[in-house]
Design a protein around this motif. Structure first.
Motif, PDB file in Angstrom:
ATOM      1  N   ARG A  69       0.827  -1.182   0.038  1.00  0.00           N
ATOM      2  CA  ARG A  69       0.019   0.038   0.030  1.00  0.00           C
ATOM      3  C   ARG A  69       0.842   1.206  -0.082  1.00  0.00           C
ATOM      4  O   ARG A  69       0.753   2.076  -0.683  1.00  0.00           O
ATOM      5  CB  ARG A  69      -0.874  -0.006   1.175  1.00  0.00           C
ATOM      6  CG  ARG A  69      -1.936   1.320   1.294  1.00  0.00           C
ATOM      7  CD  ARG A  69      -2.895   1.333   2.705  1.00  0.00           C
ATOM      8  NE  ARG A  69      -1.730   1.379   3.732  1.00  0.00           N
ATOM      9  CZ  ARG A  69      -0.916   2.572   4.037  1.00  0.00           C
ATOM     10  NH1 ARG A  69      -1.233   3.570   3.367  1.00  0.00           N
ATOM     11  NH2 ARG A  69      -0.182   2.565   4.953  1.00  0.00           N
ATOM     12  N   GLU A 109       1.503   4.352  -2.821  1.00  0.00           N
ATOM     13  CA  GLU A 109       1.405   5.785  -2.434  1.00  0.00           C
ATOM     14  C   GLU A 109       2.641   6.433  -2.715  1.00  0.00           C
ATOM     15  O   GLU A 109       2.719   7.671  -3.197  1.00  0.00           O
ATOM     16  CB  GLU A 109       1.142   5.986  -0.857  1.00  0.00           C
ATOM     17  CG  GLU A 109      -0.443   5.672  -0.375  1.00  0.00           C
ATOM     18  CD  GLU A 109      -0.391   6.057   1.188  1.00  0.00           C
ATOM     19  OE1 GLU A 109       0.501   5.581   2.032  1.00  0.00           O
ATOM     20  OE2 GLU A 109      -1.267   6.388   1.389  1.00  0.00           O
ATOM     21  N   GLY A 121     -10.064   7.281  -7.332  1.00  0.00           N
ATOM     22  CA  GLY A 121     -10.198   5.646  -7.213  1.00  0.00           C
ATOM     23  C   GLY A 121      -9.054   5.082  -6.457  1.00  0.00           C
ATOM     24  O   GLY A 121      -9.260   4.089  -5.720  1.00  0.00           O
ATOM     25  N   ILE A 122      -7.919   5.655  -6.415  1.00  0.00           N
ATOM     26  CA  ILE A 122      -6.661   4.932  -5.877  1.00  0.00           C
ATOM     27  C   ILE A 122      -6.191   5.898  -4.670  1.00  0.00           C
ATOM     28  O   ILE A 122      -5.891   5.428  -3.906  1.00  0.00           O
ATOM     29  CB  ILE A 122      -5.470   4.866  -6.991  1.00  0.00           C
ATOM     30  CG1 ILE A 122      -6.135   3.778  -7.981  1.00  0.00           C
ATOM     31  CG2 ILE A 122      -4.429   4.111  -6.594  1.00  0.00           C
ATOM     32  CD1 ILE A 122      -5.115   3.456  -9.324  1.00  0.00           C
ATOM     33  N   ARG A 123      -5.888   6.950  -5.206  1.00  0.00           N
ATOM     34  CA  ARG A 123      -4.958   7.941  -4.180  1.00  0.00           C
ATOM     35  C   ARG A 123      -5.873   8.163  -2.906  1.00  0.00           C
ATOM     36  O   ARG A 123      -5.576   8.029  -1.616  1.00  0.00           O
ATOM     37  CB  ARG A 123      -4.547   9.209  -4.923  1.00  0.00           C
ATOM     38  CG  ARG A 123      -4.148  10.313  -3.804  1.00  0.00           C
ATOM     39  CD  ARG A 123      -2.826   9.808  -3.247  1.00  0.00           C
ATOM     40  NE  ARG A 123      -2.101  10.768  -2.277  1.00  0.00           N
ATOM     41  CZ  ARG A 123      -2.555  10.940  -1.009  1.00  0.00           C
ATOM     42  NH1 ARG A 123      -3.516   9.977  -0.309  1.00  0.00           N
ATOM     43  NH2 ARG A 123      -1.982  11.704  -0.112  1.00  0.00           N
ATOM     44  N   ASN A 124      -7.104   8.608  -3.277  1.00  0.00           N
ATOM     45  CA  ASN A 124      -8.183   8.872  -2.083  1.00  0.00           C
ATOM     46  C   ASN A 124      -8.495   7.981  -0.847  1.00  0.00           C
ATOM     47  O   ASN A 124      -8.313   7.850   0.121  1.00  0.00           O
ATOM     48  CB  ASN A 124      -9.277   9.734  -2.410  1.00  0.00           C
ATOM     49  CG  ASN A 124      -8.947  11.075  -3.413  1.00  0.00           C
ATOM     50  OD1 ASN A 124      -7.916  11.600  -3.076  1.00  0.00           O
ATOM     51  ND2 ASN A 124      -9.836  11.566  -3.712  1.00  0.00           N
ATOM     52  N   PRO A 125      -8.805   6.752  -1.518  1.00  0.00           N
ATOM     53  CA  PRO A 125      -9.003   5.642  -0.694  1.00  0.00           C
ATOM     54  C   PRO A 125      -7.785   5.268   0.195  1.00  0.00           C
ATOM     55  O   PRO A 125      -7.826   4.875   1.425  1.00  0.00           O
ATOM     56  CB  PRO A 125      -9.520   4.479  -1.758  1.00  0.00           C
ATOM     57  CG  PRO A 125      -9.809   5.005  -2.722  1.00  0.00           C
ATOM     58  CD  PRO A 125      -9.117   6.338  -2.700  1.00  0.00           C
ATOM     59  N   LEU A 126      -6.807   5.187  -0.145  1.00  0.00           N
ATOM     60  CA  LEU A 126      -5.514   4.976   0.379  1.00  0.00           C
ATOM     61  C   LEU A 126      -4.930   5.686   1.603  1.00  0.00           C
ATOM     62  O   LEU A 126      -4.842   5.377   2.588  1.00  0.00           O
ATOM     63  CB  LEU A 126      -4.264   4.973  -0.565  1.00  0.00           C
ATOM     64  CG  LEU A 126      -4.242   3.757  -1.601  1.00  0.00           C
ATOM     65  CD1 LEU A 126      -2.806   4.085  -2.744  1.00  0.00           C
ATOM     66  CD2 LEU A 126      -4.100   2.383  -1.054  1.00  0.00           C
ATOM     67  N   HIS A 131      -7.226   6.931   3.591  1.00  0.00           N
ATOM     68  CA  HIS A 131      -8.313   6.621   4.497  1.00  0.00           C
ATOM     69  C   HIS A 131      -8.025   5.195   5.062  1.00  0.00           C
ATOM     70  O   HIS A 131      -8.711   4.628   5.959  1.00  0.00           O
ATOM     71  CB  HIS A 131      -9.622   6.796   4.098  1.00  0.00           C
ATOM     72  CG  HIS A 131      -9.902   8.311   3.905  1.00  0.00           C
ATOM     73  ND1 HIS A 131     -10.002   8.756   2.600  1.00  0.00           N
ATOM     74  CD2 HIS A 131     -10.268   9.102   4.771  1.00  0.00           C
ATOM     75  CE1 HIS A 131     -10.121   9.967   2.556  1.00  0.00           C
ATOM     76  NE2 HIS A 131     -10.090  10.404   3.775  1.00  0.00           N
ATOM     77  N   GLU A 132      -7.031   4.425   4.409  1.00  0.00           N
ATOM     78  CA  GLU A 132      -6.783   3.109   4.831  1.00  0.00           C
ATOM     79  C   GLU A 132      -5.216   2.695   5.198  1.00  0.00           C
ATOM     80  O   GLU A 132      -4.807   1.778   5.065  1.00  0.00           O
ATOM     81  CB  GLU A 132      -7.173   2.048   3.506  1.00  0.00           C
ATOM     82  CG  GLU A 132      -8.407   2.032   3.217  1.00  0.00           C
ATOM     83  CD  GLU A 132      -8.669   1.448   1.577  1.00  0.00           C
ATOM     84  OE1 GLU A 132      -7.717   1.018   1.221  1.00  0.00           O
ATOM     85  OE2 GLU A 132      -9.956   1.513   1.424  1.00  0.00           O
ATOM     86  N   GLN A 169      -4.547  -0.786   6.718  1.00  0.00           N
ATOM     87  CA  GLN A 169      -4.738  -1.806   6.263  1.00  0.00           C
ATOM     88  C   GLN A 169      -3.616  -2.052   4.851  1.00  0.00           C
ATOM     89  O   GLN A 169      -3.575  -1.083   4.149  1.00  0.00           O
ATOM     90  CB  GLN A 169      -6.169  -1.659   5.320  1.00  0.00           C
ATOM     91  CG  GLN A 169      -7.449  -1.657   6.428  1.00  0.00           C
ATOM     92  CD  GLN A 169      -8.790  -1.051   5.662  1.00  0.00           C
ATOM     93  OE1 GLN A 169      -8.850  -1.761   4.582  1.00  0.00           O
ATOM     94  NE2 GLN A 169      -9.556  -0.512   6.351  1.00  0.00           N
ATOM     95  N   TYR A 187      -2.641  -1.594  -9.576  1.00  0.00           N
ATOM     96  CA  TYR A 187      -2.727  -0.069  -9.425  1.00  0.00           C
ATOM     97  C   TYR A 187      -1.312   0.575  -9.950  1.00  0.00           C
ATOM     98  O   TYR A 187      -1.362   1.692 -10.614  1.00  0.00           O
ATOM     99  CB  TYR A 187      -2.505   0.248  -7.820  1.00  0.00           C
ATOM    100  CG  TYR A 187      -3.964   0.100  -7.189  1.00  0.00           C
ATOM    101  CD1 TYR A 187      -5.069  -0.171  -8.039  1.00  0.00           C
ATOM    102  CD2 TYR A 187      -4.088  -0.051  -5.738  1.00  0.00           C
ATOM    103  CE1 TYR A 187      -6.380  -0.172  -7.387  1.00  0.00           C
ATOM    104  CE2 TYR A 187      -5.330   0.135  -5.381  1.00  0.00           C
ATOM    105  CZ  TYR A 187      -6.776  -0.091  -5.970  1.00  0.00           C
ATOM    106  OH  TYR A 187      -7.643  -0.318  -5.626  1.00  0.00           O
TER     107      TYR A 187
END
Length: 246
Positions: free
Chosen positions: A132, A136, A205-210, A212-213, A216, A226
């Protein structure tokens, strides 16, 4: 494992495996019995350490999770390396057999062959199993290189790419990236719009969810997919022509 020199890697692993043959340090002789739970390697520790410098890089490529997946036994500090080397050797020797029997023999995607901005931003974290964070890192590198090409620091991420691939003429302090010559055609407009929308999808779809995770981890295959998406965008930016206001 695209790109790896299998014969060379096997030779280095074999050398290490021979160096780390373990002998228990217990001693029996001349009426003396000395029991020990420690073992010594066939080669001097300094020689093993030198070979380990190379072998670790092979292990990181062949079985990336070896540092955490294989237990270190207390008898000798090289036990984890030795077991990993034995496993890696089997993986390399039988990879073709395994692929044919367990998979569909489909083409493989090598992360090392992705755009250098993407793999350059991801590689160090990837090799340590932080997939992950590797994604990033690739996103940050792509954003920074795009800023460098445009000479801008005042915008980033979605806004940066929306302006960069705009169909409007370049303005003062607001250059554009053109994937093809601006001939006023529908194709030019479509290509520019496609780049903007693709970039927006990457960050939404990729950067923003990462972001907040953070707690994980993601599967290796998902992370590789990705990186492939990021590589497409990086290549478009790199190969585009920089248009500045006249």
């Amino acid at each position: 494992m695209t790109g790896i020199n299998v014969d060379w890697a096997l030779g280095e692993l074999d050398k290490f495996i021979q160096q780390t043959v373990l002998t228990n340090n217990s001693y029996v002789g001349n009426g003396v019995v000395s029991l020990s739970n420690k073992s010594s390697t066939a080669a001097a520790d300094a020689e093993v350490a030198q070979q380990a410098q190379v072998v670790e890089k092979i292990l990181d490529r062949v079985i990336p999770g070896w540092r955490t997946d294989i237990e270190l036994r207390k008898s000798n500090r090289w036990t984890r390396h030795r077991e990993a080397a034995i496993r890696a050797k089997a993986e390399l020797e039988r990879q073709e057999e395994i692929r044919k029997n367990l998979g569909d023999d489909a083409p493989e995607l090598s992360a090392a062959n992705l755009h250098p901005w993407v793999w350059g931003g991801a590689s160090s974290l990837w090799h340590s199993g932080h997939f992950r964070e590797a994604v990033e890192g690739a996103i940050r590198k792509l954003n920074a290189e795009t800023q460098n090409k445009l000479g801008r620091r005042d915008v980033s991420e979605t806004d940066l790419f929306n302006q960069a691939f705009s169909e409007q003429p370049a303005a003062a302090k607001n250059p554009r990236l053109h994937r093809m010559p601006d001939d006023g055609s529908k194709t030019f407009k479509s290509v520019q719009r496609g780049a903007r929308m693709f970039a927006e999808g990457v960050f939404a779809g990729i950067r923003n969810p990462l972001a907040h995770e953070a707690d994980q981890e993601m599967p290796e295959q998902e992370a590789l997919e990705y990186l492939a998406a990021l590589s497409v965008l990086a290549r478009w930016v790199d190969e585009s022509t920089l248009e500045v206001a006249s």
